[in-house]
Scaffold this motif. Structure first.
Motif, PDB file in Angstrom:
ATOM      1  N   ARG A   1      55.877 106.886   4.671  1.00 19.73           N
ATOM      2  CA  ARG A   1      55.008 108.065   4.594  1.00 19.73           C
ATOM      3  C   ARG A   1      53.553 107.712   4.288  1.00 19.73           C
ATOM      4  NH1 ARG A   1      57.880 113.020   3.912  1.00 19.73           N
ATOM      5  NH2 ARG A   1      56.233 113.853   2.606  1.00 19.73           N
TER       6      ARG A   1
ATOM      7  N   ASN B   1      51.205 107.316   7.803  1.00 20.59           N
ATOM      8  CA  ASN B   1      50.378 108.383   8.378  1.00 20.59           C
ATOM      9  C   ASN B   1      49.840 109.297   7.276  1.00 20.59           C
ATOM     10  OD1 ASN B   1      52.710 109.747   7.717  1.00 20.59           O
ATOM     11  ND2 ASN B   1      52.750 110.957   9.591  1.00 20.59           N
ATOM     12  N   ARG B   2      49.859 108.762   6.059  1.00 22.65           N
ATOM     13  CA  ARG B   2      49.302 109.451   4.890  1.00 22.65           C
ATOM     14  C   ARG B   2      49.981 110.785   4.615  1.00 22.65           C
ATOM     15  NH1 ARG B   2      42.935 109.229   5.680  1.00 22.65           N
ATOM     16  NH2 ARG B   2      42.993 110.351   3.718  1.00 22.65           N
ATOM     17  N   MET B   3      51.255 110.931   5.036  1.00 18.49           N
ATOM     18  CA  MET B   3      52.005 112.120   4.634  1.00 18.49           C
ATOM     19  C   MET B   3      52.285 112.073   3.131  1.00 18.49           C
ATOM     20  SD  MET B   3      52.438 114.349   6.935  1.00 18.49           S
ATOM     21  CE  MET B   3      53.743 115.425   6.342  1.00 18.49           C
TER      22      MET B   3
ATOM     23  N   GLU C   1      50.341 111.830   0.907  1.00 17.62           N
ATOM     24  CA  GLU C   1      49.322 112.573   0.154  1.00 17.62           C
ATOM     25  C   GLU C   1      49.672 114.049  -0.004  1.00 17.62           C
ATOM     26  OE1 GLU C   1      45.594 111.781   2.040  1.00 17.62           O
ATOM     27  OE2 GLU C   1      45.955 109.622   1.944  1.00 17.62           O
TER      28      GLU C   1
ATOM     29  N   VAL D   1      46.992 105.376  -3.828  1.00 17.76           N
ATOM     30  CA  VAL D   1      47.312 104.185  -3.051  1.00 17.76           C
ATOM     31  C   VAL D   1      46.257 103.131  -3.306  1.00 17.76           C
ATOM     32  CG1 VAL D   1      47.794 103.319  -0.736  1.00 17.76           C
ATOM     33  CG2 VAL D   1      48.131 105.735  -1.244  1.00 17.76           C
TER      34      VAL D   1
ATOM     35  N   PHE E   1      42.549 104.776   5.888  1.00 11.55           N
ATOM     36  CA  PHE E   1      42.068 105.629   4.796  1.00 11.55           C
ATOM     37  C   PHE E   1      40.631 106.077   5.012  1.00 11.55           C
ATOM     38  CE2 PHE E   1      45.525 103.227   2.755  1.00 11.55           C
ATOM     39  CZ  PHE E   1      46.344 104.311   2.455  1.00 11.55           C
ATOM     40  N   SER E   2      39.985 105.493   6.034  1.00 11.88           N
ATOM     41  CA  SER E   2      38.616 105.948   6.271  1.00 11.88           C
ATOM     42  C   SER E   2      38.495 106.712   7.587  1.00 11.88           C
ATOM     43  CB  SER E   2      37.653 104.762   6.246  1.00 11.88           C
ATOM     44  OG  SER E   2      38.066 103.805   7.195  1.00 11.88           O
ATOM     45  N   VAL E   3      39.611 106.885   8.289  1.00 16.22           N
ATOM     46  CA  VAL E   3      39.508 107.712   9.498  1.00 16.22           C
ATOM     47  C   VAL E   3      39.897 109.139   9.150  1.00 16.22           C
ATOM     48  CG1 VAL E   3      40.058 105.781  11.001  1.00 16.22           C
ATOM     49  CG2 VAL E   3      41.880 107.327  10.278  1.00 16.22           C
ATOM     50  N   ASP E   4      39.619 110.035  10.055  1.00 16.82           N
ATOM     51  CA  ASP E   4      39.940 111.443   9.838  1.00 16.82           C
ATOM     52  C   ASP E   4      41.458 111.625   9.770  1.00 16.82           C
ATOM     53  OD1 ASP E   4      39.173 114.293   9.769  1.00 16.82           O
ATOM     54  OD2 ASP E   4      40.360 114.332  11.616  1.00 16.82           O
ATOM     55  N   LEU E   5      41.874 112.344   8.722  1.00 11.34           N
ATOM     56  CA  LEU E   5      43.295 112.516   8.454  1.00 11.34           C
ATOM     57  C   LEU E   5      44.031 113.162   9.622  1.00 11.34           C
ATOM     58  CD1 LEU E   5      45.469 112.301   6.253  1.00 11.34           C
ATOM     59  CD2 LEU E   5      44.796 114.565   5.510  1.00 11.34           C
ATOM     60  N   VAL E   6      43.429 114.236  10.145  1.00  7.80           N
ATOM     61  CA  VAL E   6      44.064 114.981  11.218  1.00  7.80           C
ATOM     62  C   VAL E   6      44.186 114.114  12.477  1.00  7.80           C
ATOM     63  CG1 VAL E   6      43.722 116.929  12.779  1.00  7.80           C
ATOM     64  CG2 VAL E   6      43.422 117.229  10.313  1.00  7.80           C
TER      65      VAL E   6
ATOM     66  N   ARG F   1      46.980 111.474  12.111  1.00  7.77           N
ATOM     67  CA  ARG F   1      48.356 111.949  12.281  1.00  7.77           C
ATOM     68  C   ARG F   1      48.664 112.294  13.726  1.00  7.77           C
ATOM     69  NH1 ARG F   1      48.456 115.558   6.921  1.00  7.77           N
ATOM     70  NH2 ARG F   1      48.660 113.870   5.426  1.00  7.77           N
ATOM     71  N   ARG F   2      47.611 112.571  14.477  1.00  8.46           N
ATOM     72  CA  ARG F   2      47.825 112.784  15.900  1.00  8.46           C
ATOM     73  C   ARG F   2      48.220 111.458  16.561  1.00  8.46           C
ATOM     74  NH1 ARG F   2      43.086 116.501  17.792  1.00  8.46           N
ATOM     75  NH2 ARG F   2      43.478 117.271  15.698  1.00  8.46           N
TER      76      ARG F   2
END
Lengths: 329, 283, 261
Positions: free
Chosen positions: C60, C63-65, C67, C74, C86-91, C94-95
């Motif tokens: 998990r 894909n930073r789920m 969080e 982390v 950790f420095s890219v856009d979360l959305v 996950r795509r």
């Protein structure tokens, strides 16, 4: 690095510098906007509650300064001389609520025990639903029924019966009007039974099965296991349901106003007409002339408000305590 | 010993029946109320009753058309003000609420819910009627609106929380932002329950009388616009029931019948909708 | 004393995800200790270990789920195609990195709307293009033939195995580069499990897969590489056939031979 952005519950975990950056990212995603947007509405609720307390307090200033604490203990209610005291209404509220509880508690708790412990599930659910419908009936309808059904019954049968058999008690002396404390108490009892019954049932259903099985395994009858094992386990929650019902009874306005008779007096007789706090406000508010009169009524409202808030809070704590882990020891 | 056991068995049977009687009496009261009200109310219900203005004392005929319309107008204002606040506040509590703010808002909602309805009337009197200087439809509607809020908040939060959090996770894992996930997955999943909760809350405030006594007051005529006092069904029931005139009392029964029918239909409907929802989700 | 085999892909060719020195905390409780691992591209990587060993937590974080749980933090680095996640856009992350959960979690919508969900919400695909994309995803998930007549029925009307493949189709519709599977078969019957395993083989052609599983047989059957987690540490990571035939550590051997508590 402090990777902390969003959580399912929406709260950023602690994370220092990363937080500022993620805030802007979430702003771009719309998450912060949605958060703030909904927050505004949520805070409106908080604001309304604060405003309500403030308004009641501020608009009873004249009365509070003029009469001080003696307001609560004075018996006089004289709009002409502008002397106001709350005692007759406090008395009326307490008397009617106590009568209501005396009738409703055995009925409600008894019914709850039956529905939770003895009745088949389907029947229990069905009857509980009907009882909960009773709780949805508007207050003014109970007033209507009170006037045209209960008052005649009280005047023709119940009151004369009590008078001839228990007339030696001061409670049942004096002329019978039909309206009065006793009638108001009876109407109130019908209105609060559903609350006691449906919440007590829920509390009883939350009692672990081992409790009753343990008693049954020791050779107890069904009633004994219920009364000695299950009910004690749930007693705090049942008490909570009674508190909740009491809070309803205290604040109940229309039905009481329609059958209590409307006299600001304290009488030892339950047949006598009187007033409760809520009903005197309902009856006289629009006719109140002069600041002291109006603000005295608002102060009555403030007193009622404080009382119900305390009772409601207590009730909720008690119910929460039992449905979570039962009555300790 | 034998005597003792027999006594215990007797007590057992007696008490079981006693509790059964308690349950029965309570249920019987409701049935009696329904039957009596239906019998009386139905009797006096006519078409003119629903459409015409009240007749002056002593004259036959007349109706409560203005009160029917009045209750509708009051509920409209209540819905327009109370539902958005309750609904969006509920979304906040279910999906965004922080610990401290969430606690405070929940507490405030509980507090509003516990306020005696007559006190709610005083509140609206001081903040709306006093500054305006007169009773109005608006004031009555706002009083009912404030009463809607805590009920809607609670049911919205409950129904949204009942949606499994795995659904939101599923949406997040597809690269959807939180609020979009909430709006497109959680809210639709909870929609039926939330809508039912709103309907129930409307049914509940529709019967409230005490908050209207000194906000919307009453009106013998059709009320124009939103700034005049206005008649409502509960107020008419109250005033006509305590009146000494036979035909007014009969109209109170008819109005009581309409009000009770409305409240009970909504409650029964809600019960059916909600129980069906559960069985679908389990299957 | 981490093995030097750890942290480097067994064959030095293209790592899709490179994890180095990852620590993970739930509040003050540490759940992962210094995990380093390279996930090879277009292959299936399995993570095994007893329950509570941290394998799902690790998955998990990819894909930073992770969080979505409060008060987690982390430390360490995770690179996706050389870019710190950790420095890219979360959305956006996950795509690119999709996920399939332990229990099927279709939305309470129709089959079609479930698969179309990601495309619709992420913007813009409509009409015929949307229908084509949905069909393609369902075909990739080997579900099309079974349910093409039920597209507009509720997703809850499908069997559990079909629901899980629907969730895979839903994840595939947004064309993820990596697909994380968190014990995807734990709620399924053997026949459905077999179908999902088959499906994974075909998916690895244009997707990198990471699967957490409690079944060693499953790991052995489907994966090219396997990592063994114990008590929050990655004890061993190697090619699957090596790890299962000649485990490098005593604990791994105990676990895979069933001698483990």
């Amino acid at each position: 690095m402090g990777a902390s952005a969003e959580t399912l519950t929406g709260k950023p975990a602690p994370g220092g510098k990363g937080q500022v950056r993620t805030f802007f990212r979430r702003l771009r995603n719309g998450d912060e906007i949605a958060h703030i947007f909904t927050l505004v509405f949520a805070l409106t609720i908080l604001l309304l509650a604060c405003l309500l307390v403030y308004e009641l307090y501020a608009h009873s200033a004249v009365s509070r300064h003029k009469f001080g604490w003696s307001f609560l203990l004075s018996r006089s209610w004289d709009p002409v001389l502008e002397r106001f005291g709350a005692l007759p209404f406090i008395y009326g509220t307490i008397v009617t609520s106590v009568i209501a509880l005396l009738i409703a508690v055995p009925l409600g708790v008894g019914g709850a025990i039956f529905l939770a412990e003895f009745a088949p599930t389907k029947m229990s659910d069905g009857l509980t639903f009907i009882v909960e419908l009773l709780a949805a009936v508007p207050s003014v309808i109970f007033g209507l029924l009170g006037i045209f059904i209960i008052i005649p019954i009280m005047r023709e049968s119940v009151d004369p019966f009590l008078q001839s058999h228990f007339g030696w008690l001061p409670l049942f002396q004096g002329p019978v009007y039909g309206v009065g404390f006793l009638t108001a108490g009876v109407v109130l009892s019908i209105m609060i039974v559903p609350f006691i019954l449906s919440i007590s049932r829920e509390v009883l259903l939350a009692v672990p099965a081992e409790q009753r099985e343990a008693a049954l395994a020791l050779g107890a009858t069904r009633w004994e296991s219920t009364w000695q094992a299950v009910v004690p386990y749930a007693r705090v929650g049942i008490l909570g349901s009674i508190f909740l019902a009491l809070a309803r009874a205290l604040g109940e306005t229309m039905a009481v106003t329609m059958v209590i008779g409307g006299t600001p007096s304290i009488s030892s007789s339950l047949f006598a007409p009187g007033y409760s706090i809520a009903s005197v406000i309902a009856d006289q508010f629009t006719e109140a002339t002069g600041q002291a009169y109006l603000q005295s009524l608002i102060e009555l409202g403030l007193a009622l408000f404080v009382l119900t808030i305390i009772l409601n809070g207590l009730a909720r704590l008690l119910i929460l305590a039992t449905t979570k882990r039962g009555t300790a020891h | 010993m034998q005597y003792r056991n027999a006594r215990r068995k007797l007590v057992n049977v007696l008490m079981l029946s006693a509790t059964g009687i308690c349950a029965l009496v309570t249920v019987a009261i409701l049935i009696a109320i329904l039957a009596y009200l239906a019998w009386n109310g139905w009797h006096y219900l006519t078409w003119t009753f629903l459409t015409q203005l009240p007749a002056p004392v002593g004259q036959a005929g007349g109706g409560m058309g203005n009160a029917v319309v009045g209750t509708g107008k009051l509920l409209l204002i209540a819905a327009l003000t109370g539902i958005p606040v309750g609904l969006i506040g509920g979304v906040y509590l279910a999906e965004f609420g922080g610990k401290a703010v969430g606690f405070a808002v929940r507490y405030a909602a509980d507090l509003l819910n516990g306020v005696p309805s007559i006190v709610m009337g005083i509140f609206i009197y001081t903040v709306v009627v006093l500054p305006m200087g007169h009773f109005s439809t608006l004031a009555g509607g706002l009083a009912l609106g404030v009463m809607l809020i805590p009920i809607v908040v609670r049911s919205t939060e409950d129904f949204m929380r009942a949606v499994p959090s795995t659904l939101l996770e599923g949406a997040l894992a597809l690269g959807v932002s939180r609020w979009k996930g909430v709006a497109t997955v959680i809210l639709p999943a909870a929609a039926r329950g939330v809508a039912t909760g709103i309907l129930l809350s409307l049914a509940r405030v529709a019967g409230e009388t005490a908050p209207l006594l000194f906000t919307s007051f009453n009106n013998q005529y059709w009320s124009q616009g939103w700034m005049q006092p206005i008649a409502s069904l509960p107020m008419m029931i109250y005033l006509y029931a305590i009146s000494p005139y036979k035909n007014w009392q009969q109209e109170a029964w008819a109005a009581g019948f309409i009000l009770l029918a409305l409240v009970l239909l909504v409650n029964i409907g809600a019960h059916i909708i909600l129980s069906r929802r559960q069985s679908v989700q389990r299957g | 004393m981490e093995d030097e085999a750890l942290g480097k892909p067994p064959q030095a060719r293209s790592a899709k995800i490179q994890v180095s020195h990852l620590d993970f905390y739930y509040g003050s409780v540490q759940a992962l200790y210094n995990v380093s691992l390279a996930v090879p591209q277009n292959q299936i990587t399995a993570l095994i270990g007893p329950s509570g060993c941290g394998k799902s937590t690790f998955l998990r974080t990819l894909n930073r789920m992770s969080e979505t749980v409060r008060h987690t933090s982390v430390e360490g680095e995770i690179l996706l195609d050389g870019e710190n996640i950790f420095s890219v856009d979360l959305v956006a992350l996950r795509r690119r990195v999709g996920m399939v959960f332990q229990r099927p979690n279709p939305f309470p919508k129709t089959v079609f709307d479930n698969v179309a969900y990601g495309l619709r919400v992420n913007g813009g695909t409509r009409g015929a293009a949307l229908a084509d994309a949905v069909e393609a995803s369902l075909r990739r998930a080997a579900l099309w033939d079974e349910i093409k007549d039920k597209l507009h029925k509720s997703a809850y009307a499908l069997s559990g195995g079909q629901q899980q493949r629907l969730c895979i189709a839903r994840a595939l519709a947004v064309n993820p580069e990596v697909l994380l599977l968190d014990e995807p078969c734990s709620a399924l019957d053997p026949i459905s499990t077999a179908k999902i395993e088959e499906l994974m083989f075909t998916l690895q052609e244009n997707c990198t897969l990471v699967i957490v599983t409690h079944s060693m047989q499953q790991a052995a059957r489907v994966s090219s590489h396997t990592g063994f987690f114990l008590l929050g540490r990655l004890l061993e990571f190697n090619e699957t056939n090596i790890l299962f035939k000649r485990p490098g550590r005593k604990e791994t051997e105990d676990y895979i031979t069933g001698r483990f508590g």
